[in-house]
Design a protein around this motif. Structure first.
Motif, PDB file in Angstrom:
ATOM      1  N   HIS A  16       0.845  -1.204   0.000  1.00 32.19           N
ATOM      2  CA  HIS A  16       0.000   0.000   0.000  1.00 32.19           C
ATOM      3  C   HIS A  16       0.876   1.248   0.000  1.00 32.19           C
ATOM      4  N   HIS A  17       0.520   2.227  -0.828  1.00 30.96           N
ATOM      5  CA  HIS A  17       1.358   3.418  -0.983  1.00 30.96           C
ATOM      6  C   HIS A  17       1.524   4.214   0.310  1.00 30.96           C
ATOM      7  N   LEU A  18       0.544   4.130   1.222  1.00 28.00           N
ATOM      8  CA  LEU A  18       0.652   4.897   2.458  1.00 28.00           C
ATOM      9  C   LEU A  18       1.721   4.352   3.401  1.00 28.00           C
ATOM     10  N   ARG A  19       2.133   3.114   3.201  1.00 26.59           N
ATOM     11  CA  ARG A  19       3.223   2.583   4.029  1.00 26.59           C
ATOM     12  C   ARG A  19       4.502   3.411   3.856  1.00 26.59           C
ATOM     13  N   ASP A  20       4.722   3.893   2.638  1.00 27.99           N
ATOM     14  CA  ASP A  20       5.875   4.748   2.379  1.00 27.99           C
ATOM     15  C   ASP A  20       5.562   6.217   2.636  1.00 27.99           C
ATOM     16  N   ALA A  21       4.328   6.636   2.357  1.00 27.73           N
ATOM     17  CA  ALA A  21       3.985   8.055   2.451  1.00 27.73           C
ATOM     18  C   ALA A  21       3.814   8.538   3.888  1.00 27.73           C
ATOM     19  N   ILE A  22       3.158   7.763   4.731  1.00 20.33           N
ATOM     20  CA  ILE A  22       2.818   8.225   6.085  1.00 20.33           C
ATOM     21  C   ILE A  22       4.041   8.678   6.879  1.00 20.33           C
ATOM     22  N   PRO A  23       5.167   7.957   6.863  1.00 19.39           N
ATOM     23  CA  PRO A  23       6.322   8.434   7.637  1.00 19.39           C
ATOM     24  C   PRO A  23       6.875   9.769   7.149  1.00 19.39           C
ATOM     25  N   ARG A  24       6.498  10.201   5.942  1.00 16.08           N
ATOM     26  CA  ARG A  24       6.976  11.477   5.405  1.00 16.08           C
ATOM     27  C   ARG A  24       6.138  12.664   5.885  1.00 16.08           C
ATOM     28  N   TYR A  25       4.919  12.402   6.338  1.00 16.47           N
ATOM     29  CA  TYR A  25       4.079  13.480   6.872  1.00 16.47           C
ATOM     30  C   TYR A  25       4.552  13.835   8.275  1.00 16.47           C
ATOM     31  N   ASP A  26       4.374  15.105   8.627  1.00 18.68           N
ATOM     32  CA  ASP A  26       4.797  15.546   9.953  1.00 18.68           C
ATOM     33  C   ASP A  26       3.856  15.063  11.044  1.00 18.68           C
ATOM     34  N   MET A  27       2.594  14.787  10.664  1.00 16.85           N
ATOM     35  CA  MET A  27       1.640  14.278  11.640  1.00 16.85           C
ATOM     36  C   MET A  27       0.432  13.702  10.927  1.00 16.85           C
ATOM     37  N   VAL A  28      -0.228  12.784  11.604  1.00 14.46           N
ATOM     38  CA  VAL A  28      -1.514  12.258  11.156  1.00 14.46           C
ATOM     39  C   VAL A  28      -2.575  12.716  12.149  1.00 14.46           C
ATOM     40  N   LEU A  29      -3.645  13.307  11.621  1.00 16.94           N
ATOM     41  CA  LEU A  29      -4.821  13.630  12.427  1.00 16.94           C
ATOM     42  C   LEU A  29      -5.959  12.738  11.961  1.00 16.94           C
ATOM     43  N   THR A  30      -6.835  12.371  12.872  1.00 10.71           N
ATOM     44  CA  THR A  30      -7.997  11.565  12.511  1.00 10.71           C
ATOM     45  C   THR A  30      -9.234  12.172  13.154  1.00 10.71           C
ATOM     46  N   TYR A  31     -10.407  11.807  12.624  1.00 10.24           N
ATOM     47  CA  TYR A  31     -11.601  12.331  13.283  1.00 10.24           C
ATOM     48  C   TYR A  31     -12.205  11.309  14.239  1.00 10.24           C
ATOM     49  N   GLY A  32     -11.403  10.369  14.655  1.00  8.07           N
ATOM     50  CA  GLY A  32     -11.865   9.404  15.645  1.00  8.07           C
ATOM     51  C   GLY A  32     -10.880   8.261  15.773  1.00  8.07           C
ATOM     52  N   GLY A  33     -11.253   7.292  16.589  1.00  7.33           N
ATOM     53  CA  GLY A  33     -10.461   6.075  16.712  1.00  7.33           C
ATOM     54  C   GLY A  33      -9.717   5.921  18.009  1.00  7.33           C
ATOM     55  N   GLY A  34      -9.448   7.032  18.704  1.00  7.27           N
ATOM     56  CA  GLY A  34      -8.795   6.944  20.002  1.00  7.27           C
ATOM     57  C   GLY A  34      -7.438   6.255  19.945  1.00  7.27           C
ATOM     58  N   ASP A  35      -7.039   5.663  21.066  1.00  2.90           N
ATOM     59  CA  ASP A  35      -5.736   5.004  21.171  1.00  2.90           C
ATOM     60  C   ASP A  35      -5.562   3.854  20.178  1.00  2.90           C
ATOM     61  N   PRO A  36      -6.600   3.034  19.893  1.00  2.00           N
ATOM     62  CA  PRO A  36      -6.392   1.950  18.926  1.00  2.00           C
ATOM     63  C   PRO A  36      -5.938   2.449  17.564  1.00  2.00           C
ATOM     64  N   VAL A  37      -6.546   3.532  17.068  1.00  2.00           N
ATOM     65  CA  VAL A  37      -6.155   4.085  15.770  1.00  2.00           C
ATOM     66  C   VAL A  37      -4.789   4.755  15.856  1.00  2.00           C
ATOM     67  N   ALA A  38      -4.537   5.520  16.904  1.00  2.00           N
ATOM     68  CA  ALA A  38      -3.242   6.189  17.043  1.00  2.00           C
ATOM     69  C   ALA A  38      -2.105   5.173  17.085  1.00  2.00           C
ATOM     70  N   SER A  39      -2.296   4.088  17.832  1.00  2.00           N
ATOM     71  CA  SER A  39      -1.265   3.051  17.923  1.00  2.00           C
ATOM     72  C   SER A  39      -1.038   2.384  16.578  1.00  2.00           C
TER      73      SER A  39
END
Length: 362
Positions: free
Chosen positions: A130-153
Motif C-alpha cells: 500500500h502506498h501509504l506505508r511509504d507516504a505516512i512516515p513522510r508526513y509531519d503528523m496524522v490527524l484523525t476524526y476518531g479512533g482513540g488510542d487503537p487508531v493512534a497506535s
C-alpha cells in the motif's frame, strides 16, 4: 498560518458525509487567525448539489477532476502554504495526491488528515505494498476524526511521526432545535448514505427494528437506498441536504446512529451525525461501540442497542416525555464538552507542538 487543505468537498454534502466535519473544524480554525484555502475536485456531481455558497472562513478552489487539475492545484498550494493538509477520501487521484504532498517542499508542514481511519488502516493492513506505508512516515503528523488510542497506535506502527484524534463535534450555530416537519415525522429516523461496509449494519439495526414494530413508522434518509428492499413501514427520502438536517433530527421520536463496520471494530469514532442530531434536539439510539461512554452516558444521555431487537425494545418503552429528557441531557453534555471551537483549540495546540518539534530537529 496559510493552510491549504485538499478534501472531498466543503460546499456539498452529496455523497460526502465529511462535509459538516470540514465546515465545523475549518470555521473555528479560521476564527483562531489562520488563512484557509480548500481545494476540492469537480467530481461526483457535488458542485451540482451544493448545500452552501462559498463560506467566508475559507477560499474554495474547485479544480478539474483530472491529472492536470490536481497537479496545478498542488503547485499553487505549494507556492504559498505554511501547512499542507491532505484529507482521506477526496474521491479522485487520492493516491497521487497523498504521495505528492508527502514529498512536497520541506518548508511546509504536511499533515495527513484521515476522516475514515479505521477503513484506511484495514486497507494498509491487507496490502503489504500500500502506498501509504511509504507516504505516512513522510508526513509531519496524522490527524484523525476518531479512533482513540487503537487508531493512534495502529498509525504509529506504520511509521507515523505522531497521530492524534480530533473528534467530530457540534457547531451550535449550524445544528440547533427547530420546529418539527411533517415530511420527516416518524418513530425512528436514520440519516446515512448506502455504503458497502454500512449496509449490513443498517439491515441489522434499522430494518430489523422496523420488522419487529410493523405498526410504527420509520424514515430512511440518504443516497443510494432507492433500490433497497425495505419493510412497508419504512419511508425512503433519498438525499437530504444539510439545510434540512435540523428538521429531520427534530421530527422523529428518536434518531438512530449506525456505525460502519470498520468504525464499530475500532471504536472511539462517533460519527458527525451523533453530535449534529443531539445538537438539533434528537433523542439518540446508537449501535454499541467501544468508547461511547467517553462522549455520552448510556441510558441517561443516549440509548445503546446491540441489535435491531434492542432498538425495537427501546422504541416500545420510549415516549415523547422521556425522549425529551434524554435529548436535553445529551445536548447539555455536548455543548459543554464537544464543540468545534474546543476541537480547533486542540488543533492549535497540536500545531504549536509540531512546529516546535520541527524547529528543534533542524
Amino acid at each position: 498560518m496559510k493552510i491549504c487543505f485538499f478534501g472531498s468537498s466543503l460546499v456539498s454534502s452529496y455523497w460526502n458525509g465529511a462535509a459538516t466535519y470540514y465546515r465545523g473544524m475549518l470555521k473555528e480554525i479560521a476564527a483562531l487567525g489562520h488563512e484557509i484555502t480548500f481545494f476540492e475536485p469537480d467530481a461526483f456531481e457535488r458542485q451540482a448539489h451544493r448545500d452552501i455558497e462559498d463560506p467566508t472562513y475559507a477560499r474554495v478552489s474547485v479544480y478539474p477532476a483530472s491529472q492536470d487539475g490536481w497537479q496545478r492545484s498542488l503547485a499553487e498550494a505549494s507556492r504559498s502554504a505554511d501547512l499542507l493538509i491532505k484529507a482521506s477520501g477526496v474521491g479522485v487521484f487520492d493516491r497521487e495526491l497523498e504521495i505528492a504532498i508527502a514529498q512536497a517542499r520541506p518548508a511546509a508542514i504536511r499533515i495527513y488528515w484521515d476522516v475514515d481511519a479505521p477503513a484506511t488502516l484495514d486497507a494498509i493492513e491487507n496490502d503489504p505494498h500500500h502506498h501509504l506505508r511509504d507516504a505516512i512516515p513522510r508526513y509531519d503528523m496524522v490527524l484523525t476524526y476518531g479512533g482513540g488510542d487503537p487508531v493512534a497506535s495502529a498509525y504509529c506502527k506504520v511509521g507515523a511521526r505522531g497521530c492524534a484524534p480530533l473528534y467530530n463535534a457540534l457547531d451550535p450555530e449550524t445544528h440547533f432545535p427547530v420546529a418539527p416537519s411533517a415530511r420527516f415525522a416518524c418513530d425512528l429516523g436514520l440519516l446515512a448514505n448506502r455504503l458497502p461496509d454500512r449496509e449490513s449494519r443498517v439491515d441489522d439495526f434499522f430494518l430489523d427494528a422496523a420488522r419487529h414494530l410493523p405498526a410504527q413508522q420509520f424514515v430512511l434518509g440518504g443516497s443510494g437506498w432507492n433500490t433497497k428492499q425495505t419493510p412497508p413501514n419504512v419511508r425512503k427520502l433519498g438525499h437530504v441536504g444539510t439545510g434540512d438536517h435540523n428538521a429531520f433530527f427534530g421530527s422523529c421520536l428518536a434518531t438512530l446512529n449506525v456505525n460502519r463496520n470498520s468504525m464499530a471494530k475500532y471504536g472511539f469514532s462517533p460519527p458527525t451525525r451523533v453530535f449534529e442530531a443531539i445538537g438539533a434536539g434528537a433523542c439518540l439510539i446508537t449501535d454499541e461501540w467501544q468508547g461511547i461512554d467517553c462522549f455520552l452516558e448510556p441510558d441517561r444521555e443516549v440509548l445503546v442497542a446491540v441489535d435491531g431487537a434492542e432498538v425495537a425494545e427501546h422504541l416500545r418503552t420510549l415516549d415523547g416525555g422521556r425522549g425529551r429528557v434524554i435529548a436535553e441531557r445529551a445536548r447539555a453534555r455536548v455543548l459543554a464538552h464537544h464543540t468545534y471551537a474546543q476541537r480547533a483549540r486542540q488543533f492549535n495546540q497540536l500545531l504549536e507542538g509540531m512546529s516546535a518539534r520541527i524547529e528543534a530537529a533542524e
